[in-house]
Motif scaffolding. Structure first.
Motif, PDB file in Angstrom:
ATOM      1  N   ILE A 164       0.830  -1.208   0.000  1.00  0.00           N
ATOM      2  CA  ILE A 164       0.000   0.000   0.000  1.00  0.00           C
ATOM      3  C   ILE A 164       0.863   1.255   0.000  1.00  0.00           C
ATOM      4  N   VAL A 165       1.890   1.284   0.819  1.00  0.00           N
ATOM      5  CA  VAL A 165       2.758   2.460   0.901  1.00  0.00           C
ATOM      6  C   VAL A 165       3.501   2.678  -0.420  1.00  0.00           C
ATOM      7  N   CYS A 166       4.094   1.617  -0.966  1.00  0.00           N
ATOM      8  CA  CYS A 166       4.828   1.751  -2.239  1.00  0.00           C
ATOM      9  C   CYS A 166       3.892   2.108  -3.383  1.00  0.00           C
ATOM     10  N   GLY A 167       2.719   1.507  -3.427  1.00  0.00           N
ATOM     11  CA  GLY A 167       1.744   1.857  -4.465  1.00  0.00           C
ATOM     12  C   GLY A 167       1.339   3.310  -4.369  1.00  0.00           C
ATOM     13  N   TYR A 168       1.107   3.781  -3.162  1.00  0.00           N
ATOM     14  CA  TYR A 168       0.731   5.181  -2.947  1.00  0.00           C
ATOM     15  C   TYR A 168       1.854   6.114  -3.399  1.00  0.00           C
ATOM     16  N   LEU A 169       3.081   5.841  -2.959  1.00  0.00           N
ATOM     17  CA  LEU A 169       4.207   6.699  -3.335  1.00  0.00           C
ATOM     18  C   LEU A 169       4.441   6.693  -4.839  1.00  0.00           C
ATOM     19  N   GLY A 190       2.712   5.427 -12.523  1.00  0.00           N
ATOM     20  CA  GLY A 190       1.420   6.070 -12.249  1.00  0.00           C
ATOM     21  C   GLY A 190       0.277   5.088 -12.093  1.00  0.00           C
ATOM     22  N   VAL A 191       0.077   4.251 -13.088  1.00  0.00           N
ATOM     23  CA  VAL A 191      -1.040   3.302 -13.068  1.00  0.00           C
ATOM     24  C   VAL A 191      -0.668   2.053 -12.267  1.00  0.00           C
ATOM     25  N   GLY A 192       0.569   1.571 -12.413  1.00  0.00           N
ATOM     26  CA  GLY A 192       1.007   0.414 -11.636  1.00  0.00           C
ATOM     27  C   GLY A 192       0.933   0.676 -10.141  1.00  0.00           C
ATOM     28  N   GLY A 193       1.214   1.907  -9.746  1.00  0.00           N
ATOM     29  CA  GLY A 193       1.083   2.269  -8.339  1.00  0.00           C
ATOM     30  C   GLY A 193      -0.345   2.133  -7.838  1.00  0.00           C
ATOM     31  N   ILE A 194      -1.300   2.525  -8.663  1.00  0.00           N
ATOM     32  CA  ILE A 194      -2.715   2.390  -8.289  1.00  0.00           C
ATOM     33  C   ILE A 194      -3.067   0.918  -8.104  1.00  0.00           C
ATOM     34  N   ILE A 238      11.564   0.216  -3.750  1.00  0.00           N
ATOM     35  CA  ILE A 238      10.350  -0.163  -4.475  1.00  0.00           C
ATOM     36  C   ILE A 238      10.615  -1.389  -5.339  1.00  0.00           C
ATOM     37  N   MET A 239      11.812  -1.506  -5.888  1.00  0.00           N
ATOM     38  CA  MET A 239      12.156  -2.682  -6.688  1.00  0.00           C
ATOM     39  C   MET A 239      12.073  -3.949  -5.843  1.00  0.00           C
ATOM     40  N   TRP A 240      12.656  -3.937  -4.647  1.00  0.00           N
ATOM     41  CA  TRP A 240      12.638  -5.139  -3.803  1.00  0.00           C
ATOM     42  C   TRP A 240      11.240  -5.433  -3.272  1.00  0.00           C
ATOM     43  N   VAL A 241      10.471  -4.399  -2.962  1.00  0.00           N
ATOM     44  CA  VAL A 241       9.090  -4.627  -2.519  1.00  0.00           C
ATOM     45  C   VAL A 241       8.271  -5.243  -3.645  1.00  0.00           C
ATOM     46  N   SER A 242       8.470  -4.770  -4.870  1.00  0.00           N
ATOM     47  CA  SER A 242       7.722  -5.340  -5.991  1.00  0.00           C
ATOM     48  C   SER A 242       8.119  -6.796  -6.235  1.00  0.00           C
ATOM     49  N   LEU A 243       9.389  -7.131  -6.043  1.00  0.00           N
ATOM     50  CA  LEU A 243       9.807  -8.528  -6.167  1.00  0.00           C
ATOM     51  C   LEU A 243       9.083  -9.394  -5.140  1.00  0.00           C
ATOM     52  N   PHE A 244       8.942  -8.887  -3.953  1.00  0.00           N
ATOM     53  CA  PHE A 244       8.218  -9.564  -2.877  1.00  0.00           C
ATOM     54  C   PHE A 244       6.782  -9.875  -3.299  1.00  0.00           C
ATOM     55  N   TYR A 245       6.103  -8.909  -3.942  1.00  0.00           N
ATOM     56  CA  TYR A 245       4.704  -9.117  -4.344  1.00  0.00           C
ATOM     57  C   TYR A 245       4.566  -9.889  -5.646  1.00  0.00           C
ATOM     58  N   ILE A 246       5.626  -9.976  -6.449  1.00  0.00           N
ATOM     59  CA  ILE A 246       5.608 -10.894  -7.590  1.00  0.00           C
ATOM     60  C   ILE A 246       5.450 -12.313  -7.064  1.00  0.00           C
TER      61      ILE A 246
END
Length: 146
Positions: A15-20, A77-81, A122-130
């Motif tokens: 949520i935090v990374c998507g918002y930022l 922009g959209v990926g964050g949403i 943000i790169m490492w957080v996105s890897l986590f959610y992949i």
């Protein structure tokens, strides 16, 4: 996760990374309803300076700067949403991971560790959610549950 609070703790970085990504990083480069008015961006328009910035990375980025600028701005922009909502989490996490990888190693690498930290985080957080997906506190979970 066996307990709801564990899923809640796992949702916080998403949520935090998507918002930022969407409010700060993406809105400055990509025309969204909350983009700063002084950027004069219409809806889904890329900032005039961003393709030139992307072209400086060289190689394939210099050959197609408008395409890669649009993809990078879109993923922020959209990926964050989508990350914020936990909707199509894995596909958008892949797109965000690739964008942040490019930001770290092609844009920020020679500017020191401090400049790389936001994109690296943000790169490492996105890897986590992949790997994990959205978890219980995402729209993916609600859709799959039905």
């Amino acid at each position: 996760m066996p307990f709801w609070w564990q899923d809640l703790l796992l949702a916080i970085p998403r949520i935090v990374c998507g918002y930022l990504l969407t409010i700060d990083f993406g809105a400055a480069k990509f025309g969204l309803p909350w983009s700063p008015e002084d950027n004069n961006l219409s809806f889904f328009e890329v900032a005039y300076w961003f393709p030139n910035d992307v072209a400086e990375y060289g190689g394939i980025f210099a050959m197609f700067p408008a395409f890669f600028a649009w993809m990078g701005a879109f993923s922020e922009g959209v990926g964050g949403i989508f990350l914020l909502l936990g909707l199509l989490t894995r596909p958008f996490a892949i797109l965000v991971f690739i964008t942040m990888f490019v930001a770290v190693f092609f844009q920020q690498f020679n500017q020191g560790m401090w400049n790389m930290l936001p994109a690296m985080g943000i790169m490492w957080v996105s890897l986590f959610y992949i790997i994990l997906g959205s978890g219980r506190f995402g729209l993916d979970y609600l859709i799959a549950k039905k």
